[in-house]
Write a protein that holds these residues in place. Sequence first.
Motif, PDB file in Angstrom:
ATOM      1  N   PHE A 331       0.823  -1.208   0.000  1.00 18.34           N
ATOM      2  CA  PHE A 331       0.000   0.000   0.000  1.00 18.34           C
ATOM      3  C   PHE A 331       0.860   1.263   0.000  1.00 18.34           C
ATOM      4  N   ILE A 332       1.857   1.320   0.876  1.00 20.30           N
ATOM      5  CA  ILE A 332       2.726   2.496   0.959  1.00 20.30           C
ATOM      6  C   ILE A 332       3.557   2.629  -0.311  1.00 20.30           C
ATOM      7  N   SER A 333       4.075   1.521  -0.816  1.00 21.55           N
ATOM      8  CA  SER A 333       4.901   1.576  -2.026  1.00 21.55           C
ATOM      9  C   SER A 333       4.093   2.071  -3.214  1.00 21.55           C
ATOM     10  N   ARG A 334       2.870   1.582  -3.350  1.00 20.11           N
ATOM     11  CA  ARG A 334       2.054   2.018  -4.476  1.00 20.11           C
ATOM     12  C   ARG A 334       1.728   3.508  -4.378  1.00 20.11           C
ATOM     13  N   LYS A 335       1.440   3.968  -3.172  1.00 20.27           N
ATOM     14  CA  LYS A 335       1.092   5.386  -3.030  1.00 20.27           C
ATOM     15  C   LYS A 335       2.296   6.270  -3.345  1.00 20.27           C
ATOM     16  N   LEU A 336       3.475   5.857  -2.942  1.00 18.20           N
ATOM     17  CA  LEU A 336       4.688   6.602  -3.301  1.00 18.20           C
ATOM     18  C   LEU A 336       4.871   6.622  -4.808  1.00 18.20           C
ATOM     19  N   ALA A 337       4.627   5.497  -5.454  1.00 15.23           N
ATOM     20  CA  ALA A 337       4.785   5.420  -6.906  1.00 15.23           C
ATOM     21  C   ALA A 337       3.742   6.260  -7.633  1.00 15.23           C
ATOM     22  N   VAL A 338       2.528   6.335  -7.099  1.00 13.34           N
ATOM     23  CA  VAL A 338       1.504   7.215  -7.684  1.00 13.34           C
ATOM     24  C   VAL A 338       1.968   8.664  -7.622  1.00 13.34           C
ATOM     25  N   TYR A 339       2.559   9.044  -6.518  1.00 11.90           N
ATOM     26  CA  TYR A 339       2.998  10.433  -6.314  1.00 11.90           C
ATOM     27  C   TYR A 339       4.216  10.788  -7.171  1.00 11.90           C
ATOM     28  N   PRO A 346       3.463   1.171 -12.669  1.00 12.17           N
ATOM     29  CA  PRO A 346       3.697  -0.206 -13.114  1.00 12.17           C
ATOM     30  C   PRO A 346       3.718  -1.177 -11.933  1.00 12.17           C
ATOM     31  N   PRO A 347       2.943  -2.247 -11.977  1.00 11.10           N
ATOM     32  CA  PRO A 347       2.911  -3.211 -10.866  1.00 11.10           C
ATOM     33  C   PRO A 347       4.275  -3.796 -10.525  1.00 11.10           C
ATOM     34  N   ALA A 348       5.110  -4.004 -11.544  1.00 14.65           N
ATOM     35  CA  ALA A 348       6.432  -4.583 -11.280  1.00 14.65           C
ATOM     36  C   ALA A 348       7.279  -3.654 -10.419  1.00 14.65           C
ATOM     37  N   LEU A 349       7.189  -2.362 -10.672  1.00 14.20           N
ATOM     38  CA  LEU A 349       7.918  -1.391  -9.852  1.00 14.20           C
ATOM     39  C   LEU A 349       7.406  -1.406  -8.424  1.00 14.20           C
ATOM     40  N   VAL A 350       6.089  -1.395  -8.259  1.00 12.32           N
ATOM     41  CA  VAL A 350       5.507  -1.411  -6.922  1.00 12.32           C
ATOM     42  C   VAL A 350       5.930  -2.671  -6.173  1.00 12.32           C
ATOM     43  N   ALA A 351       5.969  -3.792  -6.866  1.00  8.46           N
ATOM     44  CA  ALA A 351       6.379  -5.048  -6.232  1.00  8.46           C
ATOM     45  C   ALA A 351       7.822  -4.980  -5.750  1.00  8.46           C
ATOM     46  N   ARG A 352       8.717  -4.400  -6.556  1.00  8.97           N
ATOM     47  CA  ARG A 352      10.120  -4.274  -6.131  1.00  8.97           C
ATOM     48  C   ARG A 352      10.239  -3.330  -4.941  1.00  8.97           C
ATOM     49  N   MET A 353       9.501  -2.249  -4.966  1.00 14.08           N
ATOM     50  CA  MET A 353       9.519  -1.311  -3.841  1.00 14.08           C
ATOM     51  C   MET A 353       9.001  -1.978  -2.573  1.00 14.08           C
ATOM     52  N   ALA A 354       7.934  -2.740  -2.699  1.00 14.96           N
ATOM     53  CA  ALA A 354       7.358  -3.422  -1.535  1.00 14.96           C
ATOM     54  C   ALA A 354       8.334  -4.434  -0.955  1.00 14.96           C
ATOM     55  N   ALA A 355       9.068  -5.121  -1.839  1.00 16.31           N
ATOM     56  CA  ALA A 355      10.060  -6.093  -1.369  1.00 16.31           C
ATOM     57  C   ALA A 355      11.150  -5.392  -0.567  1.00 16.31           C
TER      58      ALA A 355
END
Length: 521
Positions: A331-339, A346-355
């Motif tokens: 959730f936090i990673s996706r919100k940072l990526a939206v901003y 991109p889901p792949a970016l969010v997944a790497r950030m979440a990891a």
Amino acid sequence: MQTNTNTMRTLIITLFAGATTLLAGCAATGDRAPGTAGAASITAAQLPAAVNRVSWGVNQGTWQQAQALGYDAWLEQQLRPSPALLPAAAQAQIDSLTIASKPLPQLVADLEQQRKDADKIADDDEKKAAQKAYQQAMNNLAREAATRSLLRDLYSPNQLQEQMTWFWMNHFNVHAGKNNLRALVGDYEETAIRPYALGKFRDLLGATVRHPAMIRYLDNEQNAANRINENYARELMELHTLGVDGGYSQRDVQELARILTGVGVNLGDTAPKVKKELQSQYVRSGLFEFNPNRHDYGNKQFLGQPVKGRGLAEVDEALDRLCRSPAAARFISRKLAVYFVADEPPPALVARMAAVFQSSDGDIAAVMRTMLTSTEFAESLGKKFKDPVHYVVAAVRLTYDDKVVLNTAPMLGWLNRMAQPLYGRQTPDGYALTQPGWASPGQMTTRFEIAKAIGSGNAGLFKTEGPQPQERAAFPQLASAFYYQSLQQTLAPNTRRALEQATSPQEWNTLLLSSPELMHR
């Protein structure tokens, strides 16, 4: 003159139509295939746009610094900033503010006394005047907080820290108009948000939980054993950590609300009378108070695991559990990526950030590094639409570089007109981070008027308020070496043609500041 008017009108129509003309050199990706995962190298052509995204807006000084260091070294300085040294004129303005010189408990105590004294006045007219003075004192404190925030956005060398401070203020939103939050919001930003903006997410979350601004805004001071208020517990999971699809249940909301009982605020100078057997559990830090008389000491079951009833320690256990949830990392990673990347990242970016979020135990800077050095970030440059605060701050930074404004009131007024005043979002979800919230024809008209005010030099940014106002000459010099060395080649042919048709420096400035390229970052 008719030609000039038509040129401007044509440009406005282009903006109304949602023009997607972008920074041409900024989106170049070399030989990489679109969407390729992994780290990217920012090219010289992309550097202005990368700086523009990481900072509050590129200007000559920031660009030169990044150019001298190289993007990677400059970014590393931004991710792990040293204490900020602002220009003396900006720091002097901050130092003169009441919120900078008076500790929060004293500030609130003085205001509470002013309110009580006003309420005691028998004469109606005098009472109204005293109550008005109290409200004005509260308004002044909120305005001071907004002024300090804008001055740092404009002039702090730690540009990413300031952007992240705004991001987290929006994420952990409080509305200054509720209760006495106008007096609290400056300290909330200064002590609960900014110090942790690039640190560990768990520390940041804990600081917001213990700040009176958050406690009062989401009504947790009304949350007590046998009188449960679920408001804060719900938002703590839905908006602050796990997200609406984070896998929690209504039972989890109820149990977290029980855990949060007793977490409150004490605006006075006396402690409550606590039961003898619970006195060791009482906690007071500034205006924060944990009152064991109001706490539910029963055992709880939260997110599938037991929590033993033992007081304030339950809150820390619950926060640890929330922050280490995979749902929070996503959730936090996706919100940072939206901003920072795209309205639909991109889901792949969010997944790497979440990891990285999980492996680093919520290290915000590590997550940001993964994002800001990614291929997806490089490919997105120049395509992210500016919300009002980005547009206003970026325009002033570009126009005046390190020349310190004397008056932020015009900027505050522009943000009010565009429905994004600092600390002004009433609902806890914060302001929208995506284009549809800010790209209406009305918004574009207002942006053109702001561009015209700044471009003409008549915005009032260099005129002080008060009985003896002072004014400094400050005609904007946007046609600078920085423009010709860097920005010019990023403009689309239509924008260049419009600029060529300008018949005065003021009109040229206005056209540049209202161009499609400057609506994006």
